[in-house]
Design a protein around this motif. Structure first.
Motif, PDB file in Angstrom:
ATOM      1  N   ARG A  99       0.833  -1.209   0.000  1.00 10.00           N
ATOM      2  CA  ARG A  99       0.000   0.000   0.000  1.00 10.00           C
ATOM      3  C   ARG A  99       0.868   1.259   0.000  1.00 10.00           C
ATOM      4  N   GLU A 100       1.939   1.248   0.770  1.00  6.63           N
ATOM      5  CA  GLU A 100       2.845   2.396   0.808  1.00  6.63           C
ATOM      6  C   GLU A 100       3.509   2.609  -0.555  1.00  6.63           C
ATOM      7  N   ASP A 101       3.900   1.509  -1.207  1.00  7.77           N
ATOM      8  CA  ASP A 101       4.495   1.621  -2.540  1.00  7.77           C
ATOM      9  C   ASP A 101       3.506   2.170  -3.548  1.00  7.77           C
ATOM     10  N   GLU A 102       2.257   1.718  -3.480  1.00 14.41           N
ATOM     11  CA  GLU A 102       1.229   2.229  -4.393  1.00 14.41           C
ATOM     12  C   GLU A 102       1.000   3.713  -4.172  1.00 14.41           C
ATOM     13  N   ASN A 103       0.957   4.144  -2.917  1.00 17.61           N
ATOM     14  CA  ASN A 103       0.780   5.577  -2.606  1.00 17.61           C
ATOM     15  C   ASN A 103       1.942   6.404  -3.145  1.00 17.61           C
ATOM     16  N   ARG A 104       3.155   5.888  -3.005  1.00 17.75           N
ATOM     17  CA  ARG A 104       4.323   6.584  -3.516  1.00 17.75           C
ATOM     18  C   ARG A 104       4.262   6.702  -5.030  1.00 17.75           C
ATOM     19  N   ASN A 105       3.851   5.636  -5.700  1.00 12.91           N
ATOM     20  CA  ASN A 105       3.757   5.639  -7.168  1.00 12.91           C
ATOM     21  C   ASN A 105       2.666   6.575  -7.661  1.00 12.91           C
ATOM     22  N   GLU A 106       1.573   6.687  -6.911  1.00 13.67           N
ATOM     23  CA  GLU A 106       0.490   7.584  -7.299  1.00 13.67           C
ATOM     24  C   GLU A 106       0.910   9.042  -7.195  1.00 13.67           C
ATOM     25  N   ARG A 107       1.751   9.355  -6.244  1.00 16.43           N
ATOM     26  CA  ARG A 107       2.223  10.733  -6.058  1.00 16.43           C
ATOM     27  C   ARG A 107       3.201  11.169  -7.132  1.00 16.43           C
ATOM     28  N   LYS A 108       3.828  10.223  -7.798  1.00 21.83           N
ATOM     29  CA  LYS A 108       4.824  10.566  -8.827  1.00 21.83           C
ATOM     30  C   LYS A 108       4.218  11.083 -10.043  1.00 21.83           C
TER      31      LYS A 108
END
Length: 173
Positions: free
Chosen positions: A164-173
């Motif tokens: 979930r943290e990785d997905e959130n990071r990718n969405e912010r990019k």
């Protein structure tokens, strides 16, 4: 006492593999495995193999205790085992991702509290039955099942959180 040569030939690689899952260093694993069989050969009267548990379970208990002794000694001396060098052939995305996932699992296992960590490792890497795990800890088979199940759930929850943290990071990019 079972025939030592037969015991050694039958269980050496299995005990070595089990110890390797604990110490993550081949030379340490080899040394502890050798000490395990040496100790099994030279047990004092009254402490030798009585046949209460399987031979592998008995040897795994000795190996586990020796590995824990080594960790305590390293902690007192302030030394940590060296990390294995990176695989130079891991240049494809699939290999990198797989290696990262395996590393992530091992890092999560490293931080997991006992007895969850060891029960999980005994079951997955040491390939012990729940009955054998229970004997290693002087507990019941049911205790081993429940502890393994809880460890697996904790590990899965942590992996899901990382995803979930990785997905959130990718969405912010």
């Amino acid at each position: 006492m079972p025939d030592f040569e037969s015991l050694y030939k039958t269980y050496y690689m299995k005990i070595y593999s089990y110890v390797m899952t604990i110490v993550k260093d081949s030379s340490s694993a080899e040394e502890i495995t050798q000490k395990t069989f040496f100790k099994a050969l030279n047990v004092r009267e009254g402490q030798q193999y009585r046949g209460d548990s399987g031979e592998y379970t008995w040897l795994a208990s000795i190996a586990r205790n020796l590995a824990m002794d080594q960790f305590r000694t390293q902690a007192r001396q302030g030394s940590m085992p060296e990390q294995e060098p990176a695989d130079p052939d891991a240049d494809t995305d699939i290999r990198v991702e797989k290696k990262n996932t395996v590393l992530q699992i091992h890092l999560l296992l490293h931080r997991m509290k006992e007895p969850y960590k060891e029960v999980f490792q005994l079951r997955v890497f040491g390939e012990l039955s729940f009955r054998e795990i229970g004997k290693v800890f002087s507990r019941t088979e049911n205790w081993a099942r429940v502890t393994y199940h809880r460890a697996r759930l904790k590990l899965q929850e942590q992996m899901d959180q990382i995803d979930r943290e990785d997905e959130n990071r990718n969405e912010r990019k």
